[in-house]
Design an enzyme around this catalytic site. Sequence first.
Site, PDB file in Angstrom:
ATOM      1  N   SER A 177      49.519  32.949  39.974  1.00 19.65           N
ATOM      2  CA  SER A 177      49.553  33.586  41.486  1.00 19.65           C
ATOM      3  C   SER A 177      49.507  32.863  42.813  1.00 19.65           C
ATOM      4  CB  SER A 177      48.611  34.603  41.289  1.00 19.65           C
ATOM      5  OG  SER A 177      48.735  35.816  42.575  1.00 19.65           O
TER       6      SER A 177
ATOM      7  N   ASP B 146      55.339  43.473  37.530  1.00 20.31           N
ATOM      8  CA  ASP B 146      54.563  42.783  38.546  1.00 20.31           C
ATOM      9  C   ASP B 146      55.527  42.680  39.897  1.00 20.31           C
ATOM     10  OD1 ASP B 146      53.343  40.724  40.111  1.00 20.31           O
ATOM     11  OD2 ASP B 146      53.442  38.927  38.552  1.00 20.31           O
TER      12      ASP B 146
ATOM     13  N   HIS C 185      50.706  41.608  36.513  1.00 24.68           N
ATOM     14  CA  HIS C 185      50.211  40.692  37.081  1.00 24.68           C
ATOM     15  C   HIS C 185      48.640  40.357  36.966  1.00 24.68           C
ATOM     16  CE1 HIS C 185      50.210  37.839  40.590  1.00 24.68           C
ATOM     17  NE2 HIS C 185      48.754  38.292  40.784  1.00 24.68           N
TER      18      HIS C 185
END
Length: 363
Positions: A198, A294, A324
């Site tokens: 991320s 995501d 995610h």
Amino acid sequence: MATPLERLPVPVLRTVALAPFALPAAMRKRMVGAPIRMDGQQLALDAQVVLYVMKMSGRTRLVNDELAEVRAGMVLGQHMLGGPPTEPVATRDLEIPSGEHRIGGRLYTPAGLAEGSPLLVFFHGGGWVIGNLDTHDKACRLFAKYAGVRVLSVDYRLAPEHPFPAAVEDANAAFRFAAEHAAELGADPAAIAVGGDSAGGNLAAVVAVQAAADPAGPQPVFQLLIYPAIDNVTERPSRRLFREGFLLTGEDMNWFREQYVANLRDPADPRFSVFHSENVAGVAPAYISTAGFDPLRDEGEAYGEKLRAAGVAVTVNRMSDLFHGYLNFLGAGRRFREATLELASGLRVGISMALASKTTGRK
């Protein structure tokens, strides 16, 4: 504010959170309801159970509280669903200089790994605002053992106390530190990779691009980008499709952005939106893992296409049945751990192939 369930002792919370995963699959399916299908994909049952557990606990997104509670909530999530630590892996905490600052780091060394091994410099996720060495301890241990590498996890400075570009500065400093102190870390200076999930994937990609722009400096041999935040300018379809209901929401992303880059005038600044780097030719080979459910899925895959078009060796692997943040749920059933072991395999093979290419003179 903590939910009533979260006020229970951590061992009790862990037992409650993990109980559904011990049920037979047929019972879990009845518990969570109809399968979730979107965009030609079906969410894994384990992932659907995680969403169910979060909903039952009163949590439907990452950002629900004040900053301190958001950070504490991520740590609590690891206690509940992070799973047992991978062993045997030795750890050592250390300090990394970054300009006038000193940041924390943690070195992971799996048992039996020879000196002069590859090293992964790892940057944790959390929107540049939350997360720390402990929230990603389980993942780093797994990478160390199953990829056969040392891992240097970096506790870079967080916003809003330290807004952009503090995290970028720390990430670059940590990579240079690893290259300059490779022998002390037990690593091969020619086999240092960068990676993260991320926001950490964003930082790893930025480090790789900036290193390539300075060929006289140290170069990462490989980059592992896990559902990375790559483009904060273009709204691709996945940002609209999955902006609600799958852990990371559109509102969450706006909140993280406000904390991190409130002082940034140009969101296309490549230190933030690395997709908009003018030149990515010559960056390290990459393994990019995206998640099907995501908001960041499409930009990660678009970055893979951009790297490939520039002649960079890249593998893009979509975990189509996950959302995610799957790296943080290693104790929740089997699917999250399977996906993370796949990342470890990609890291091991990717570093090996990159080193072989360097030896034979190929890019």
